[in-house]
Design a protein around this motif. Structure first.
Motif, PDB file in Angstrom:
ATOM      1  N   ARG A 192       0.830  -1.211   0.000  1.00 21.31           N
ATOM      2  CA  ARG A 192       0.000   0.000   0.000  1.00 21.31           C
ATOM      3  C   ARG A 192       0.863   1.259   0.000  1.00 21.31           C
ATOM      4  O   ARG A 192       0.530   2.244  -0.663  1.00 21.31           O
ATOM      5  CB  ARG A 192      -0.954  -0.014   1.210  1.00 21.31           C
ATOM      6  N   VAL A 193       1.958   1.237   0.739  1.00 23.38           N
ATOM      7  CA  VAL A 193       2.870   2.389   0.748  1.00 23.38           C
ATOM      8  C   VAL A 193       3.365   2.670  -0.681  1.00 23.38           C
ATOM      9  O   VAL A 193       3.327   3.802  -1.168  1.00 23.38           O
ATOM     10  CB  VAL A 193       4.065   2.136   1.699  1.00 23.38           C
ATOM     11  N   VAL A 194       3.801   1.606  -1.366  1.00 29.65           N
ATOM     12  CA  VAL A 194       4.318   1.750  -2.733  1.00 29.65           C
ATOM     13  C   VAL A 194       3.201   2.220  -3.671  1.00 29.65           C
ATOM     14  O   VAL A 194       3.372   3.147  -4.465  1.00 29.65           O
ATOM     15  CB  VAL A 194       4.910   0.405  -3.228  1.00 29.65           C
ATOM     16  N   HIS A 195       2.035   1.588  -3.544  1.00 29.86           N
ATOM     17  CA  HIS A 195       0.912   1.872  -4.438  1.00 29.86           C
ATOM     18  C   HIS A 195       0.483   3.342  -4.346  1.00 29.86           C
ATOM     19  O   HIS A 195       0.305   4.002  -5.361  1.00 29.86           O
ATOM     20  CB  HIS A 195      -0.262   0.955  -4.063  1.00 29.86           C
ATOM     21  N   PHE A 196       0.347   3.846  -3.116  1.00 31.09           N
ATOM     22  CA  PHE A 196      -0.168   5.208  -2.956  1.00 31.09           C
ATOM     23  C   PHE A 196       0.882   6.256  -3.303  1.00 31.09           C
ATOM     24  O   PHE A 196       0.550   7.343  -3.783  1.00 31.09           O
ATOM     25  CB  PHE A 196      -0.727   5.412  -1.547  1.00 31.09           C
ATOM     26  N   PHE A 197       2.151   5.931  -3.091  1.00 29.59           N
ATOM     27  CA  PHE A 197       3.205   6.860  -3.516  1.00 29.59           C
ATOM     28  C   PHE A 197       3.111   7.070  -5.033  1.00 29.59           C
ATOM     29  O   PHE A 197       3.061   8.202  -5.524  1.00 29.59           O
ATOM     30  CB  PHE A 197       4.585   6.326  -3.130  1.00 29.59           C
ATOM     31  N   PHE A 198       3.045   5.958  -5.771  1.00 30.65           N
ATOM     32  CA  PHE A 198       3.023   6.088  -7.227  1.00 30.65           C
ATOM     33  C   PHE A 198       1.663   6.552  -7.744  1.00 30.65           C
ATOM     34  O   PHE A 198       1.572   7.065  -8.864  1.00 30.65           O
ATOM     35  CB  PHE A 198       3.491   4.791  -7.886  1.00 30.65           C
ATOM     36  N   ALA A 199       0.614   6.399  -6.928  1.00 27.70           N
ATOM     37  CA  ALA A 199      -0.678   6.958  -7.318  1.00 27.70           C
ATOM     38  C   ALA A 199      -0.583   8.478  -7.414  1.00 27.70           C
ATOM     39  O   ALA A 199      -1.145   9.099  -8.328  1.00 27.70           O
ATOM     40  CB  ALA A 199      -1.749   6.552  -6.313  1.00 27.70           C
ATOM     41  N   TRP A 200       0.156   9.070  -6.474  1.00 29.88           N
ATOM     42  CA  TRP A 200       0.371  10.525  -6.526  1.00 29.88           C
ATOM     43  C   TRP A 200       1.192  10.907  -7.756  1.00 29.88           C
ATOM     44  O   TRP A 200       0.886  11.895  -8.438  1.00 29.88           O
ATOM     45  CB  TRP A 200       1.091  11.013  -5.258  1.00 29.88           C
ATOM     46  N   ILE A 201       2.231  10.127  -8.059  1.00 33.89           N
ATOM     47  CA  ILE A 201       3.076  10.418  -9.224  1.00 33.89           C
ATOM     48  C   ILE A 201       2.239  10.303 -10.510  1.00 33.89           C
ATOM     49  O   ILE A 201       2.276  11.177 -11.381  1.00 33.89           O
ATOM     50  CB  ILE A 201       4.272   9.429  -9.307  1.00 33.89           C
ATOM     51  N   LEU A 202       1.480   9.220 -10.613  1.00 36.79           N
ATOM     52  CA  LEU A 202       0.668   8.973 -11.809  1.00 36.79           C
ATOM     53  C   LEU A 202      -0.342  10.096 -12.041  1.00 36.79           C
ATOM     54  O   LEU A 202      -0.471  10.621 -13.144  1.00 36.79           O
ATOM     55  CB  LEU A 202      -0.073   7.635 -11.658  1.00 36.79           C
ATOM     56  N   THR A 203      -1.041  10.480 -10.969  1.00 35.31           N
ATOM     57  CA  THR A 203      -2.079  11.497 -11.088  1.00 35.31           C
ATOM     58  C   THR A 203      -1.470  12.862 -11.417  1.00 35.31           C
ATOM     59  O   THR A 203      -1.973  13.585 -12.283  1.00 35.31           O
ATOM     60  CB  THR A 203      -2.897  11.568  -9.784  1.00 35.31           C
ATOM     61  N   THR A 205       1.322  13.414 -12.916  1.00 37.58           N
ATOM     62  CA  THR A 205       1.818  13.348 -14.291  1.00 37.58           C
ATOM     63  C   THR A 205       0.690  13.557 -15.287  1.00 37.58           C
ATOM     64  O   THR A 205       0.849  14.262 -16.290  1.00 37.58           O
ATOM     65  CB  THR A 205       2.499  11.980 -14.531  1.00 37.58           C
ATOM     66  N   LEU A 206      -0.462  12.959 -15.006  1.00 34.76           N
ATOM     67  CA  LEU A 206      -1.603  13.099 -15.917  1.00 34.76           C
ATOM     68  C   LEU A 206      -2.049  14.560 -16.001  1.00 34.76           C
ATOM     69  O   LEU A 206      -2.341  15.067 -17.088  1.00 34.76           O
ATOM     70  CB  LEU A 206      -2.763  12.208 -15.442  1.00 34.76           C
ATOM     71  N   ILE A 207      -2.063  15.243 -14.849  1.00 36.23           N
ATOM     72  CA  ILE A 207      -2.474  16.652 -14.844  1.00 36.23           C
ATOM     73  C   ILE A 207      -1.439  17.508 -15.584  1.00 36.23           C
ATOM     74  O   ILE A 207      -1.804  18.350 -16.413  1.00 36.23           O
ATOM     75  CB  ILE A 207      -2.669  17.141 -13.385  1.00 36.23           C
ATOM     76  N   VAL A 208      -0.156  17.264 -15.316  1.00 39.51           N
ATOM     77  CA  VAL A 208       0.915  18.015 -15.994  1.00 39.51           C
ATOM     78  C   VAL A 208       0.815  17.801 -17.506  1.00 39.51           C
ATOM     79  O   VAL A 208       0.884  18.735 -18.301  1.00 39.51           O
ATOM     80  CB  VAL A 208       2.304  17.566 -15.470  1.00 39.51           C
ATOM     81  N   TRP A 209       0.622  16.544 -17.895  1.00 37.53           N
ATOM     82  CA  TRP A 209       0.521  16.220 -19.324  1.00 37.53           C
ATOM     83  C   TRP A 209      -0.665  16.932 -19.972  1.00 37.53           C
ATOM     84  O   TRP A 209      -0.553  17.485 -21.069  1.00 37.53           O
ATOM     85  CB  TRP A 209       0.373  14.707 -19.510  1.00 37.53           C
ATOM     86  N   LEU A 210      -1.808  16.940 -19.265  1.00 33.21           N
ATOM     87  CA  LEU A 210      -3.026  17.548 -19.813  1.00 33.21           C
ATOM     88  C   LEU A 210      -2.819  19.038 -20.040  1.00 33.21           C
ATOM     89  O   LEU A 210      -3.175  19.580 -21.095  1.00 33.21           O
ATOM     90  CB  LEU A 210      -4.194  17.299 -18.854  1.00 33.21           C
ATOM     91  N   VAL A 211      -2.215  19.701 -19.057  1.00 32.22           N
ATOM     92  CA  VAL A 211      -1.966  21.146 -19.172  1.00 32.22           C
ATOM     93  C   VAL A 211      -0.966  21.406 -20.297  1.00 32.22           C
ATOM     94  O   VAL A 211      -1.214  22.213 -21.204  1.00 32.22           O
ATOM     95  CB  VAL A 211      -1.458  21.724 -17.830  1.00 32.22           C
ATOM     96  N   ALA A 212       0.165  20.684 -20.280  1.00 31.04           N
ATOM     97  CA  ALA A 212       1.211  20.916 -21.281  1.00 31.04           C
ATOM     98  C   ALA A 212       0.688  20.616 -22.685  1.00 31.04           C
ATOM     99  O   ALA A 212       0.964  21.369 -23.629  1.00 31.04           O
ATOM    100  CB  ALA A 212       2.427  20.043 -20.968  1.00 31.04           C
ATOM    101  N   SER A 213      -0.082  19.558 -22.830  1.00 30.43           N
ATOM    102  CA  SER A 213      -0.550  19.158 -24.152  1.00 30.43           C
ATOM    103  C   SER A 213      -1.627  20.090 -24.692  1.00 30.43           C
ATOM    104  O   SER A 213      -1.812  20.199 -25.901  1.00 30.43           O
ATOM    105  CB  SER A 213      -1.088  17.729 -24.114  1.00 30.43           C
ATOM    106  N   THR A 214      -2.341  20.735 -23.779  1.00 34.02           N
ATOM    107  CA  THR A 214      -3.304  21.744 -24.218  1.00 34.02           C
ATOM    108  C   THR A 214      -2.549  22.981 -24.693  1.00 34.02           C
ATOM    109  O   THR A 214      -2.851  23.547 -25.740  1.00 34.02           O
ATOM    110  CB  THR A 214      -4.255  22.118 -23.054  1.00 34.02           C
ATOM    111  N   VAL A 215      -1.545  23.384 -23.917  1.00 37.19           N
ATOM    112  CA  VAL A 215      -0.789  24.602 -24.234  1.00 37.19           C
ATOM    113  C   VAL A 215       0.050  24.404 -25.504  1.00 37.19           C
ATOM    114  O   VAL A 215       0.035  25.253 -26.396  1.00 37.19           O
ATOM    115  CB  VAL A 215       0.125  24.997 -23.038  1.00 37.19           C
ATOM    116  N   ASN A 216       0.761  23.271 -25.630  1.00 39.82           N
ATOM    117  CA  ASN A 216       1.644  23.116 -26.790  1.00 39.82           C
ATOM    118  C   ASN A 216       0.942  22.546 -28.036  1.00 39.82           C
ATOM    119  O   ASN A 216       1.590  22.318 -29.059  1.00 39.82           O
ATOM    120  CB  ASN A 216       2.898  22.293 -26.432  1.00 39.82           C
ATOM    121  N   GLY A 217      -0.357  22.315 -27.941  1.00 39.36           N
ATOM    122  CA  GLY A 217      -1.120  21.936 -29.123  1.00 39.36           C
ATOM    123  C   GLY A 217      -1.121  20.443 -29.433  1.00 39.36           C
ATOM    124  O   GLY A 217      -1.739  20.009 -30.408  1.00 39.36           O
TER     125      GLY A 217
END
Lengths: 263, 293
Positions: B132-143, B145-157
């Motif tokens: 669970r420690v491992v799972h929730f740590f990477f859950a934060w990374i995954l989420t 990353t998805l938000i960063v990707w969404l913002v960057a991909s909207t901005v850079n087209g």
């Protein structure tokens, strides 16, 4: 959450886990790094604190856990962990139908209490149909009746420096070289004062059975099952838990579970 | 650096008339960075997730697990038979022998009863708390990353240019399926229709669904979003969906790797590491080249 020292108990737990690991081959490159106190694990555990703060921010103090209807009670409440304590003290109390049982409230309070079952049951009660989520993944819906913990805390008058409520239990959950390990746990005062946090003595309209924690157990509906100790006999208000047990705030926490069982 | 690269890529299709093959700048630094963060976090989430599943290797439909009634739709377990213990996997009541992998596994003579074998879990020994420690740590990374990707991909087209489906994509779908079936790949600046569907499906359906069903299993989040479990069909159904999405993501991963191997692993890997991608000569792919301008 809190700092802890490597205790004999932790060493034994780690050694046990390590021994079982030796038997298994394959993807075990991370195993040694992931034992309690390991560098990588301690780093990864920071995310638990982040989860706690994020969920507190979102859920606030009083957001209620979902409640269900009578029709959702389709089975008895599944018991887990210790279901028949074989401790002499407990068996003695049970033999007398808990007539001699008392709930102590002590620690950082102005007025320490010693409540009988009758006194507790004469206080205002709350009944709620809620879902019990076990950390293992299963769920069970049941109706719980008990005294709101906040009323007991008010009666004892909590001192300002108190930060956690520590629950002491009568059941031995584990044995070590230095003796029996009794179940214990801690919650913060936000969850302790939550309207659905009750000291439950009734289950599905009947007295709480032994397997589910008679005579008294805790219900903390916004957290997982391991945060709701059974066979309760003492509530202690504390400002920290580093010196108790393994120092991580509960029996399961000492064995590597997250202190905040909100997920 | 990125702006220079992009101007080169803009000249790509035009320049390709004179060159046999052309290197174009295909993947932005945001696409590359988030791709590898997802790869790492999905790896750890999968292996720790299988360990978490081992604690209760059954899936149910509804608000609660049936102990006095049966709402189990999937189970992994072990049973004693005349020939010794056997592992089994049960799907909708149909039982399959999976000894050695699911239900009963381990080194010869030291087999144990566990749903997923130790080579497939983190940690390898049974330890729910650590998983669970491992799972929730990477859950934060995954989420994150998805938000960063969404913002960057909207901005850079990237979203509009590469992922948004167009009418052409629909028209091209039958031919695209035939081409994939024949392992005939076009190396162009643009994603083909099946790529758009696969990437769009993962990024806009599977990963968000994974996060939502994950949150739905949190008793604390249930107090914040009480409607979520009702929407998903109950807490145990949410858990079942969480597991199913995992299976779909693993399937995507397998196909993704096979496609990379078939399409030319060096070129594909270079584009997701450096951003630069070698396209086909224009003779092969006139229409696509025009369209990609």
């Amino acid at each position: 959450m809190a700092k802890f020292e490597i205790s004999r108990r932790k060493f034994l737990t780690g050694a046990g886990l390590g021994a079982s690991g030796i038997m298994l081959s394959g993807c075990d490159a991370f195993d040694s790094q992931l034992s309690i106190g390991g560098g990588l694990r301690s780093f990864l555990e920071n995310a638990n604190g982040l989860t706690y703060r994020a969920q507190r921010l979102l859920a606030g103090r009083d957001a209620l856990a979902p409640e269900f209807s009578e029709a959702d009670i389709r089975q008895p409440q599944r018991p887990n962990g210790v279901t028949a304590p074989d401790d002499d003290v407990y068996k003695g109390l049970l033999a007398n139908n808990f007539a001699d049982w008392r709930l102590e409230v002590s620690g950082l309070v102005e007025k320490p209490l010693s409540l009988s079952r009758e006194q507790l049951q004469n206080m205002p009660s709350r009944t709620q149909i809620t879902r019990h989520d076990c950390v293992e993944g299963w769920s069970c819906i049941a109706k719980w009746t008990g005294t709101p913990l906040s009323l007991v805390l008010d009666q004892a008058v909590v001192k300002p420096q108190a930060r956690y409520v520590m629950f002491h239990c009568l059941d031995t959950i584990d044995r070590s070289l230095s003796g029996d390990i009794k179940y214990y746990g801690t919650i913060d005062l936000i969850d302790a004062r939550h309207p659905q946090t009750i000291l439950a003595y009734g289950l599905n309209g009947k007295p709480l059975p032994v397997e589910n924690g008679a005579p008294l157990r805790v219900r903390v509906e916004r957290q997982l099952g391991y945060k709701m100790p059974k066979y309760l006999y003492k509530i202690e208000l504390v400002d920290g838990f580093a010196t108790v047990g393994g120092g991580r705030g509960g029996y399961w926490e000492d064995n590597g579970y997250d202190w905040y069982g909100g997920i | 650096m990125e702006s220079v690269a992009r101007s080169q890529s803009a000249a790509g299709p035009g320049a390709s008339a004179s060159n046999e093959k052309t290197l174009i700048y295909r993947q932005s630094r945001w696409t590359r960075l988030t791709h590898w963060l997802w790869a790492i976090s999905l790896f750890f989430m999968l292996l720790s997730g299988l360990q978490i599943f081992n604690a209760r290797p059954q899936l149910y439909i509804g608000k609660q697990s049936g102990f006095e009634y049966n709402n189990t739709i999937f189970a992994i377990g072990a049973e004693n038979t005349n020939t010794g213990p056997r592992g089994y996997t049960e799907i909708f009541g149909k039982r399959f022998d999976t000894t050695g992998v699911l239900g009963w596994s381990g080194p010869a003579g030291q087999e144990t009863s566990r749903a997923f074998p130790s080579w497939a879990t983190i940690p390898s020994y049974y330890d729910l708390g650590t998983a669970r420690v491992v799972h929730f740590f990477f859950a934060w990374i995954l989420t994150t990353t998805l938000i960063v990707w969404l913002v960057a991909s909207t901005v850079n087209g990237h979203l509009r240019r590469d992922l948004a489906p167009r009418l052409d994509d629909l028209k091209r779908l039958p031919q695209d399926i035939i081409d994939h079936a024949k392992l005939k790949f076009h190396h162009t600046r643009e994603y083909n229709t099946l790529q758009k569907m696969a990437y769009g499906g993962v990024l806009f359906v599977l990963l968000p669904l994974m996060i939502i069903t994950g949150l739905a299993m949190s008793p604390s989040m249930n107090s914040v979003l009480p409607f979520l479990n009702d929407l998903l069909g109950g807490r145990q159904t949410a858990r079942t969906i969480h597991f199913t999405v995992m299976v779909l993501l693993v399937a995507f991963f397998v196909v993704h790797i096979l496609m990379i191997l078939a399409a030319g692993p060096i070129n594909e890997l270079r584009s997701i590491i450096t951003g630069w991608y070698r396209t086909d000569p224009p003779a092969h792919d006139d229409k696509t080249a025009e369209r990609s301008v």
